[in-house]
Design a protein around this motif. Structure first.
Motif, PDB file in Angstrom:
ATOM      1  N   HIS A  67       0.601  -1.105  -0.013  1.00 39.13           N
ATOM      2  CA  HIS A  67      -0.008  -0.004  -0.160  1.00 39.13           C
ATOM      3  C   HIS A  67       0.789   1.347   0.094  1.00 39.13           C
ATOM      4  O   HIS A  67       0.606   2.233  -0.942  1.00 39.13           O
ATOM      5  CB  HIS A  67      -1.100   0.055   1.058  1.00 39.13           C
ATOM      6  N   ALA A  68       1.987   1.353   0.947  1.00 39.21           N
ATOM      7  CA  ALA A  68       2.813   2.629   0.862  1.00 39.21           C
ATOM      8  C   ALA A  68       3.481   2.616  -0.398  1.00 39.21           C
ATOM      9  O   ALA A  68       3.742   3.671  -0.751  1.00 39.21           O
ATOM     10  CB  ALA A  68       3.740   2.261   2.270  1.00 39.21           C
ATOM     11  N   PHE A  69       3.905   1.446  -1.126  1.00 35.76           N
ATOM     12  CA  PHE A  69       4.594   1.539  -2.395  1.00 35.76           C
ATOM     13  C   PHE A  69       3.726   2.175  -3.465  1.00 35.76           C
ATOM     14  O   PHE A  69       3.887   3.058  -4.269  1.00 35.76           O
ATOM     15  CB  PHE A  69       5.104   0.127  -2.807  1.00 35.76           C
ATOM     16  N   ASN A  70       2.370   1.687  -3.496  1.00 32.15           N
ATOM     17  CA  ASN A  70       1.503   1.845  -4.286  1.00 32.15           C
ATOM     18  C   ASN A  70       1.141   3.485  -4.190  1.00 32.15           C
ATOM     19  O   ASN A  70       0.792   4.273  -5.213  1.00 32.15           O
ATOM     20  CB  ASN A  70       0.299   1.114  -4.381  1.00 32.15           C
ATOM     21  N   ALA A  71       1.215   3.916  -2.987  1.00 32.43           N
ATOM     22  CA  ALA A  71       0.924   5.297  -2.784  1.00 32.43           C
ATOM     23  C   ALA A  71       1.947   6.246  -3.135  1.00 32.43           C
ATOM     24  O   ALA A  71       1.753   7.241  -3.705  1.00 32.43           O
ATOM     25  CB  ALA A  71       0.475   5.639  -1.044  1.00 32.43           C
ATOM     26  N   GLN A  72       3.041   5.863  -2.965  1.00 34.43           N
ATOM     27  CA  GLN A  72       4.418   6.606  -3.324  1.00 34.43           C
ATOM     28  C   GLN A  72       4.474   6.934  -4.999  1.00 34.43           C
ATOM     29  O   GLN A  72       4.539   7.655  -5.611  1.00 34.43           O
ATOM     30  CB  GLN A  72       5.648   5.952  -2.900  1.00 34.43           C
ATOM     31  N   VAL A  73       4.225   5.670  -5.654  1.00 28.92           N
ATOM     32  CA  VAL A  73       4.282   5.531  -7.220  1.00 28.92           C
ATOM     33  C   VAL A  73       3.045   6.525  -7.558  1.00 28.92           C
ATOM     34  O   VAL A  73       3.501   7.191  -8.599  1.00 28.92           O
ATOM     35  CB  VAL A  73       4.113   4.173  -7.575  1.00 28.92           C
ATOM     36  N   SER A  74       2.014   6.391  -6.888  1.00 27.81           N
ATOM     37  CA  SER A  74       0.897   7.461  -7.417  1.00 27.81           C
ATOM     38  C   SER A  74       1.201   8.760  -7.485  1.00 27.81           C
ATOM     39  O   SER A  74       0.910   9.655  -8.237  1.00 27.81           O
ATOM     40  CB  SER A  74      -0.485   6.911  -6.843  1.00 27.81           C
ATOM     41  N   LYS A  75       1.889   9.142  -6.312  1.00 29.84           N
ATOM     42  CA  LYS A  75       2.194  10.417  -6.106  1.00 29.84           C
ATOM     43  C   LYS A  75       3.541  10.945  -7.151  1.00 29.84           C
ATOM     44  O   LYS A  75       3.485  12.211  -7.676  1.00 29.84           O
ATOM     45  CB  LYS A  75       3.062  10.617  -4.711  1.00 29.84           C
ATOM     46  N   GLU A  76       4.308   9.944  -7.432  1.00 28.72           N
ATOM     47  CA  GLU A  76       5.180  10.267  -8.505  1.00 28.72           C
ATOM     48  C   GLU A  76       4.836  10.270  -9.777  1.00 28.72           C
ATOM     49  O   GLU A  76       5.596  10.913 -10.746  1.00 28.72           O
ATOM     50  CB  GLU A  76       6.385   9.241  -8.384  1.00 28.72           C
ATOM     51  N   ASN A  77       3.592   9.845 -10.136  1.00 27.43           N
ATOM     52  CA  ASN A  77       3.144   9.627 -11.505  1.00 27.43           C
ATOM     53  C   ASN A  77       1.602  10.070 -11.505  1.00 27.43           C
ATOM     54  O   ASN A  77       0.819   9.110 -11.681  1.00 27.43           O
ATOM     55  CB  ASN A  77       3.272   8.069 -12.004  1.00 27.43           C
TER      56      ASN A  77
END
Length: 78
Positions: A67-77
């Protein structure tokens, strides 16, 4: 009859829970053959002892990390 089982994976734990349910249902059928209503009534009062220790902390950690990884990726993209 008493039995102890242990599981080290989610699938094994699910299999054991299913096996325990089937074992209880089997005993009820033996106690009340050909009497589904009697089995239902007996299931409400028949003494059975079940102890479960469930530790899903590793599984929760995996989910939280994802979940944390997906949240970080969506912030960057965006």
């Amino acid at each position: 009859m008493e039995a102890q089982w242990s599981a080290e994976t989610a699938q094994t734990a699910l299999n054991l829970l299913n096996a325990a349910q089937e074992r209880i249902e089997s005993a009820l059928k033996v106690a009340h053959p050909g009497d589904p209503l009697g089995r239902l009534r007996s299931a409400e009062t028949a003494p059975v002892r079940l102890s479960i220790t469930l530790d899903v902390s590793d599984l929760d950690r995996i989910g939280n990390d994802l979940h944390a990884f997906n949240a970080q990726v969506s912030k960057e993209n965006p």
